[in-house]
Scaffold this motif. Structure first.
Motif, PDB file in Angstrom:
ATOM      1  N   SER A   1       2.183   1.464  -5.306  1.00 10.11           N
ATOM      2  CA  SER A   1       2.519   0.145  -4.754  1.00 10.11           C
ATOM      3  C   SER A   1       1.324  -0.812  -4.766  1.00 10.11           C
ATOM      4  CB  SER A   1       3.022   0.305  -3.318  1.00 10.11           C
ATOM      5  OG  SER A   1       2.038   0.997  -2.545  1.00 10.11           O
ATOM      6  N   ALA A   2       0.119  -0.280  -5.035  1.00  9.76           N
ATOM      7  CA  ALA A   2      -1.092  -1.115  -5.019  1.00  9.76           C
ATOM      8  C   ALA A   2      -1.112  -2.063  -6.215  1.00  9.76           C
ATOM      9  CB  ALA A   2      -2.333  -0.233  -5.035  1.00  9.76           C
ATOM     10  N   ASP A   3      -1.730  -3.224  -6.029  1.00  8.25           N
ATOM     11  CA  ASP A   3      -1.847  -4.191  -7.121  1.00  8.25           C
ATOM     12  C   ASP A   3      -3.290  -4.710  -7.171  1.00  8.25           C
ATOM     13  OD1 ASP A   3      -1.289  -5.934  -9.183  1.00  8.25           O
ATOM     14  OD2 ASP A   3      -0.526  -7.513  -7.848  1.00  8.25           O
ATOM     15  N   PRO A   4      -4.120  -4.313  -8.139  1.00 15.64           N
ATOM     16  CA  PRO A   4      -3.757  -3.386  -9.218  1.00 15.64           C
ATOM     17  C   PRO A   4      -3.758  -1.937  -8.732  1.00 15.64           C
ATOM     18  CG  PRO A   4      -6.080  -3.998  -9.372  1.00 15.64           C
ATOM     19  CD  PRO A   4      -5.520  -4.764  -8.213  1.00 15.64           C
ATOM     20  N   CYS A   5      -2.955  -1.084  -9.367  1.00 22.54           N
ATOM     21  CA  CYS A   5      -2.936   0.343  -9.035  1.00 22.54           C
ATOM     22  C   CYS A   5      -4.013   1.038  -9.859  1.00 22.54           C
ATOM     23  CB  CYS A   5      -1.559   0.936  -9.334  1.00 22.54           C
ATOM     24  SG  CYS A   5      -1.553   2.732  -9.186  1.00 22.54           S
ATOM     25  N   LEU A   6      -4.970   1.671  -9.170  1.00 21.47           N
ATOM     26  CA  LEU A   6      -6.099   2.279  -9.881  1.00 21.47           C
ATOM     27  C   LEU A   6      -5.708   3.545 -10.643  1.00 21.47           C
ATOM     28  CD1 LEU A   6      -9.133   1.789  -7.447  1.00 21.47           C
ATOM     29  CD2 LEU A   6      -8.331   0.327  -9.293  1.00 21.47           C
ATOM     30  N   GLN A   7      -4.495   4.049 -10.393  1.00 20.57           N
ATOM     31  CA  GLN A   7      -4.045   5.249 -11.117  1.00 20.57           C
ATOM     32  C   GLN A   7      -4.057   5.018 -12.624  1.00 20.57           C
ATOM     33  OE1 GLN A   7      -0.491   7.431 -10.335  1.00 20.57           O
ATOM     34  NE2 GLN A   7      -0.969   7.796  -8.201  1.00 20.57           N
ATOM     35  N   LYS A   8      -3.591   3.855 -13.060  1.00 22.64           N
ATOM     36  CA  LYS A   8      -3.519   3.548 -14.494  1.00 22.64           C
ATOM     37  C   LYS A   8      -4.916   3.482 -15.106  1.00 22.64           C
ATOM     38  CE  LYS A   8      -1.916   2.223 -18.479  1.00 22.64           C
ATOM     39  NZ  LYS A   8      -1.638   3.331 -19.415  1.00 22.64           N
TER      40      LYS A   8
END
Length: 339
Positions: free
Chosen positions: A131-138
Motif C-alpha cells: 500500500s506504500a507509495d512508492p512501495c520499496l518492495q519493487k
C-alpha cells in the motif's frame, strides 16, 4: 520544564526508517537516550558538513576513519558509504551497467526465489508494504535480480534481502544500493553468500576461536553443553545484525563495516558476549544458551548506540587483521577437511 504527556505520546510509533516500534518498546528509556544522542548527532552533523564542504567524493583517511567511528549523519550516510567502500568508483567506471542488467535475460529460478522472500522482508516496515507509495518492495526486487544476474556464482541467498532492504532505505537509490551490495557481497564479505557459504561458516568458527582465547569460560560453557556457534550467531553474521540489533545501532556498525571491513563484525560479537559473560555463564542447557544469546541483543546496552560503538573498540582488546586472516586460514582448512 518536563514536556507534557507520556513518552509513548511524544516518541513516534514509527521510527524515521519506517519500522513500527514493537509492543514492548521502552518509550521512556528511548526518549532519555535519544535526547542526549540528539546533541551528539547535531555536533557530528556540523563536523561532517565542514569536512564534506565543496562536494566531491569521500576518500579514506585517518580523519575520515575517526569521524566514521563517531557516526555518520543520516543525510551523509549514502555518500560516505559509496565513497569509502569503493562502490562509487565502480559505479562511475560502469555507467549504465545496472540498467543493462535489469534488461538482461530472465532466470525463472532466481526471480521466483527473490519473489518468495519479498513479503517476508520487513513486514513491520510501512515503506515495504504494497500500500506504500512508492512501495520499496519493487525497488528491492530490482536490486536483488540485478545482483543475481551480475554475480551468478552467488545468485540469490536468504539474508541478502534484509541487507539490500537496508541499503534501499538509506540510499533511496536502486543503482547505489546495487553497487553497495556488490561491495559487501563481492569484496567485504567474500563467500558469505555463495552456495556453500564457506566464508560465513569460517567466520563463525573464527569467532569461536577468538572467544576461546579472550573469553575461555564462555568457550568452556559452549563445549560443555555441546552448543555449535552456528546455532547462536549465524543470524548475526548472515544478516550483518539486521533484525538482531536496533536499527540505529546496525547503521552505526555498517558505517564502520564499509570503512574498515569485516573485522568490525567480530568486534561487535565479542563485545556483546564479553559484556554479558556472567549472564551467558548461567545457562543450564543448549536451549537456555540459545535463549540467552538472543536476550543479549536487546536492552539499553545495544540501544544506546553511541556508547556501544565506543565499547566495540575497547572491550574486545587488540584484534589485528593478521590474527583474523591466520584464524580464517586454519578454520577454513578444518571445514574443508570435514567435507
Amino acid at each position: 520544564m518536563e514536556p507534557a504527556g507520556r513518552p509513548r505520546d511524544r516518541v513516534p510509533r514509527i521510527d524515521p526508517y519506517g519500522f513500527e516500534r514493537p509492543e514492548d518498546f521502552d518509550y521512556a528509556a528511548y526518549e532519555e537516550f535519544f535526547s542526549a544522542y540528539l546533541v551528539i548527532l547535531t555536533r557530528r552533523a556540523m563536523k561532517w558538513s565542514k569536512l564534506l564542504k565543496g562536494g566531491g567524493g569521500v576518500q579514506k583517511s585517518g580523519t575520515v576513519k575517526r569521524y566514521i567511528r563517531k557516526g555518520v549523519p543520516l543525510e551523509h550516510r549514502a555518500h560516505v558509504w559509496m565513497g569509502v567502500s569503493g562502490a562509487q568508483a565502480r559505479m562511475d567506471q560502469n555507467p549504465g551497467y545496472y540498467h543493462r542488467l535489469l534488461q538482461g535475460e530472465c532466470c525463472g529460478r532466481l526471480e521466483e526465489a527473490i519473489r518468495t522472500d519479498m513479503n517476508r522482508t520487513f513486514p513491520d516496515n510501512v515503506k515495504f508494504r504494497k500500500s506504500a507509495d512508492p512501495c520499496l518492495q519493487k525497488i528491492l526486487y530490482n536490486v536483488l535480480v540485478a545482483y543475481g544476474r551480475h554475480n551468478q556464482g552467488v545468485g540469490y541467498c536468504q539474508g541478502m534481502n534484509f541487507i539490500a532492504g537496508y541499503l534501499v532505505l538509506i540510499t533511496k537509490s536502486e543503482e547505489k544500493s546495487f553497487w553497495l551490495l556488490d561491495a559487501l557481497v563481492g569484496r567485504i564479505l567474500p563467500d558469505y553468500y555463495s552456495p556453500a557459504m564457506l566464508g560465513l561458516k569460517t567466520d563463525q568458527e573464527v569467532l569461536g576461536e577468538l572467544v576461546r582465547t579472550k573469553l575461555p569460560a564462555v568457550a568452556a560453557l559452549m563445549d560443555r553443553h555441546g552448543v555449535l556457534w552456528t546455532l547462536v550467531v549465524s543470524r548475526w553474521f548472515i544478516c550483518l545484525f539486521v533484525d538482531v540489533l536496533p536499527v540505529e545501532t546496525v547503521l552505526r556498525i555498517w558505517d564502520c563495516l564499509f570503512s574498515e571491513g569485516s573485522k568490525i563484525l567480530f568486534r561487535v560479537a565479542l563485545t556483546l558476549i564479553k559484556h554479558h559473560q556472567a549472564f551467558i555463564l548461567e545457562a543450564s542447557s543448549v536451549v537456555d544458551t540459545c535463549e540467552r544469546f538472543k536476550e543479549i541483543t536487546r536492552g539499553s546496552f545495544v540501544t544506546e548506540c553511541h556508547t556501544f560503538m565506543q565499547k566495540i573498540f575497547s572491550e574486545p582488546g587488540s584484534l589485528s587483521m593478521a590474527t583474523i586472516t591466520r584464524l580464517r586460514e586454519s578454520c577454513r582448512a578444518r571445514l574443508l577437511a570435514q567435507g
